[in-house]
Design a protein around this motif. Structure first.
Motif, PDB file in Angstrom:
ATOM      1  N   GLY A   1      31.481  24.972 -32.195  1.00 19.21           N
ATOM      2  CA  GLY A   1      30.569  24.385 -33.179  1.00 19.21           C
ATOM      3  C   GLY A   1      29.419  23.602 -32.555  1.00 19.21           C
ATOM      4  N   VAL A   2      29.356  23.602 -31.225  1.00 21.74           N
ATOM      5  CA  VAL A   2      28.301  22.844 -30.538  1.00 21.74           C
ATOM      6  C   VAL A   2      27.557  23.770 -29.586  1.00 21.74           C
ATOM      7  CG1 VAL A   2      27.802  20.914 -28.973  1.00 21.74           C
ATOM      8  CG2 VAL A   2      29.659  20.709 -30.651  1.00 21.74           C
ATOM      9  N   VAL A   3      26.247  23.779 -29.697  1.00 23.11           N
ATOM     10  CA  VAL A   3      25.426  24.504 -28.723  1.00 23.11           C
ATOM     11  C   VAL A   3      24.697  23.436 -27.914  1.00 23.11           C
ATOM     12  CG1 VAL A   3      23.468  26.072 -28.408  1.00 23.11           C
ATOM     13  CG2 VAL A   3      25.203  26.563 -30.154  1.00 23.11           C
ATOM     14  N   HIS A   4      25.010  23.376 -26.621  1.00 25.43           N
ATOM     15  CA  HIS A   4      24.477  22.323 -25.749  1.00 25.43           C
ATOM     16  C   HIS A   4      23.712  22.991 -24.613  1.00 25.43           C
ATOM     17  CE1 HIS A   4      25.450  18.404 -23.311  1.00 25.43           C
ATOM     18  NE2 HIS A   4      24.198  18.777 -23.196  1.00 25.43           N
ATOM     19  N   VAL A   5      22.415  22.760 -24.570  1.00 26.60           N
ATOM     20  CA  VAL A   5      21.591  23.431 -23.560  1.00 26.60           C
ATOM     21  C   VAL A   5      20.749  22.413 -22.803  1.00 26.60           C
ATOM     22  CG1 VAL A   5      21.492  25.519 -24.976  1.00 26.60           C
ATOM     23  CG2 VAL A   5      19.606  23.894 -25.079  1.00 26.60           C
ATOM     24  N   GLU A   6      20.303  22.836 -21.627  1.00 26.60           N
ATOM     25  CA  GLU A   6      19.403  22.009 -20.830  1.00 26.60           C
ATOM     26  C   GLU A   6      18.029  22.648 -20.825  1.00 26.60           C
ATOM     27  OE1 GLU A   6      21.611  21.602 -17.197  1.00 26.60           O
ATOM     28  OE2 GLU A   6      23.091  20.363 -18.263  1.00 26.60           O
ATOM     29  N   LEU A   7      17.028  21.805 -20.999  1.00 20.03           N
ATOM     30  CA  LEU A   7      15.660  22.306 -21.092  1.00 20.03           C
ATOM     31  C   LEU A   7      14.788  21.428 -20.211  1.00 20.03           C
ATOM     32  CD1 LEU A   7      14.246  24.486 -22.906  1.00 20.03           C
ATOM     33  CD2 LEU A   7      13.607  22.601 -24.416  1.00 20.03           C
ATOM     34  N   THR A   8      14.109  22.056 -19.255  1.00 20.62           N
ATOM     35  CA  THR A   8      13.254  21.289 -18.356  1.00 20.62           C
ATOM     36  C   THR A   8      11.842  21.877 -18.378  1.00 20.62           C
ATOM     37  OG1 THR A   8      15.139  20.817 -16.939  1.00 20.62           O
ATOM     38  CG2 THR A   8      12.962  20.494 -15.972  1.00 20.62           C
ATOM     39  N   ALA A   9      10.862  21.019 -18.616  1.00 17.74           N
ATOM     40  CA  ALA A   9       9.458  21.449 -18.550  1.00 17.74           C
ATOM     41  C   ALA A   9       8.950  21.150 -17.149  1.00 17.74           C
ATOM     42  CB  ALA A   9       8.626  20.699 -19.584  1.00 17.74           C
ATOM     43  N   ARG A  10       8.326  22.169 -16.535  1.00 15.11           N
ATOM     44  CA  ARG A  10       7.821  22.037 -15.159  1.00 15.11           C
ATOM     45  C   ARG A  10       6.496  22.774 -15.059  1.00 15.11           C
ATOM     46  NH1 ARG A  10      12.776  24.123 -13.487  1.00 15.11           N
ATOM     47  NH2 ARG A  10      14.225  22.450 -13.024  1.00 15.11           N
ATOM     48  N   PRO A  11       5.699  22.418 -14.041  1.00 18.13           N
ATOM     49  CA  PRO A  11       4.536  23.259 -13.747  1.00 18.13           C
ATOM     50  C   PRO A  11       5.019  24.655 -13.370  1.00 18.13           C
ATOM     51  CG  PRO A  11       4.419  21.178 -12.564  1.00 18.13           C
ATOM     52  CD  PRO A  11       5.794  21.265 -13.150  1.00 18.13           C
ATOM     53  N   HIS A  12       4.270  25.653 -13.752  1.00 21.73           N
ATOM     54  CA  HIS A  12       4.720  27.029 -13.502  1.00 21.73           C
ATOM     55  C   HIS A  12       3.505  27.932 -13.482  1.00 21.73           C
ATOM     56  CE1 HIS A  12       7.567  30.376 -13.590  1.00 21.73           C
ATOM     57  NE2 HIS A  12       6.853  30.927 -14.556  1.00 21.73           N
TER      58      HIS A  12
END
Ligand code: C2O
Ligand code: CU
Length: 453
Positions: A60-71
């Motif tokens: 019941g849990v969606v846990h994600v990591e999101l990182t904004a970087r230069p690209h």
């Protein structure tokens, strides 16, 4: 099946009539259309944005990591010194089921003050990534966004500080919230449109003031999509372009901003920020999907552009899928008006709502729990896609005409000289942004705040 996609670019001006669009039946490949030869030779392959990895075992849990970087990434021939979420453009697709709790651990590894806004999802105010006088996530900062996904459909995420530049340079991704009660299909495919080379006296687009206008489809110029012949596909379209419009004609439109529609239709115009869903029965024929040129005042001028090509693999005939419709009558217009917005301005002088230019605005205030009838008039010389944060709205009428079935949206294109009447259930407390989703317009003042308390 005849397919027609249209574009609006702000640098094109005078509206003209529709140019002829080749049909799929009479033109089985791009080579047989009016498309220049070099397009055929490129044959870029289709890309589906990789999905975010759920690091939580709880179903019941969606846990994600999101990182904004230069690209650094490529948009056709151009190299973009931009940004990306988790190193990909479009960013990772977050896929969940309605009722799930979403947890997003966000890290800002750019030099920008930024945030993540969950476009189309009615989240608690502190989780919206935007608002009246809220703080951004500073460089090297982190923030945990967490909320329950109560709406099924196709949504997207993007920054809400320095928005035009950040989205243009690659910070956008899709949120798919599935409803287990929806009819099954063979393929569920995200299709994100972004445009390159449009320009309107504003920020450079992808670092290049370039022409001609081209479209990226999931980050690729003119890709070839090769689904299995005989498959049924649900295409979840998102228009992440800063200011380009995509219009589709003679398709099966089954979903809009807020999930499945009560009834199918055969045409959709996707303004910046808009979503739509198509049901596609893949047959044996190749289909060239052509884009028609538009301006911010309507269709034209110029020749259509190829967007992508569908080349079925195998030779099974198209299955015929019947999709349930569940028509619901629209809410009758109560006739009163609680709030009025008038859109004015010009590309030269900036854009206004009620004569006010953001951030020099006075927020409008409505009572928590009230029903708000909002009337918007657009006497300005441009279309403006109106977007409201925090709550969805029902379209009561467009130029006095009620829609045939209930129409719930979070982003609604308002044409030149149009008047629309909307109904909002003000059930989410906060100081919600409401603005034009042509991002250079928002940046040049076309943004205000609706306070619900
Ligand atoms: Cu998609 Cu206020 O934004
Ligand atoms: Cu606008």
């Amino acid at each position: 099946m005849r397919l027609l996609l249209g574009l609006i670019c702000a640098s094109c001006t005078a509206p003209t009539s529709h140019p002829g669009i080749p049909s799929a039946d009479s033109s089985p490949s791009l080579a047989d259309t009016s498309t220049p030869k070099e397009v055929v030779d490129e044959a870029a392959e289709w890309a589906t944005p990789a999905e975010a990895v759920d690091v939580d075992e709880d179903p019941g849990v969606v846990h994600v990591e999101l990182t904004a970087r230069p690209h650094q990434w490529t948009a056709g021939e151009r190299v973009v010194d931009g940004f990306a979420y988790n190193g990909q453009v479009p960013g990772p697709t977050i896929r969940a089921t309605v009722g799930d709790t979403l947890v997003v651990d966000f890290t800002n590894e750019t030099e920008l003050s930024t945030s993540v806004h969950w476009h189309g999802l009615s989240v608690p105010y502190a989780m919206d990534g935007a608002g009246w006088m809220v703080d951004p996530v500073e460089p090297q900062g982190t923030f945990r966004y967490t909320f329950v996904l109560e709406q099924a459909g196709t949504f997207w995420y993007h920054p809400h500080f320095d928005t035009a530049r950040s989205v243009d340079l690659g910070l956008y991704g899709v949120v798919v919230v599935e409803d287990p009660d929806d009819p099954a299909v063979d393929l569920d495919q995200v299709v994100v449109f972004d445009s390159v080379g449009e320009d309107e006296a504003g920020p450079d687009h992808h670092g290049v003031k370039a022409s001609p206008l081209e479209w990226l489809v999931n980050g690729v110029v003119r890709p070839t999509w090769r689904p299995r012949a005989g498959a049924s596909a649900r295409l979840r379209l998102v228009n992440a372009s800063n200011q380009g419009y995509v219009a589709l004609d003679a398709v099966r439109v089954i979903g809009g901003d807020q999930g499945l529609l009560p009834e199918e239709s055969d045409r959709v115009v996707l303004s910046p920020g808009d979503r739509a869903e198509l049901l596609w029965e893949v047959g044996r024929d190749r289909v060239a999907v052509m884009g028609e040129r538009w301006s911010l005042a309507g269709p034209g001028p110029g020749e259509p552009l190829p967007l992508f090509e569908l080349v079925p693999s195998g030779s099974a005939p198209a299955a015929s899928v019947s999709w349930p419709s569940r028509p619901v009558a629209p809410t009758p217009d109560p006739g009163r008006t609680d709030l009025r917005y008038v859109f004015t301005g010009s590309a030269e002088n900036g854009w206004e709502i009620n004569g006010q230019t953001f951030p020099s605005i006075a927020p409008d205030e409505v009572a928590l729990g009230s029903e708000v009838i909002l009337e918007i008039r657009n006497p300005s010389p441009s279309h403006h896609p109106f977007h409201l944060h925090g709550m969805v709205f029902e379209v009561l009428s467009v130029d006095g005409v009620a829609p045939p079935v209930r129409r719930i949206e979070d982003t609604l294109d308002i044409a030149v000289r149009q008047t629309v009447r909307l109904r909002i259930e003000a059930d989410n407390p906060g100081d919600w942004m409401s603005h034009c989703h042509i991002l250079p317009h928002a940046e040049r003042g076309m943004m205000t705040v609706l306070s619900v308390r």
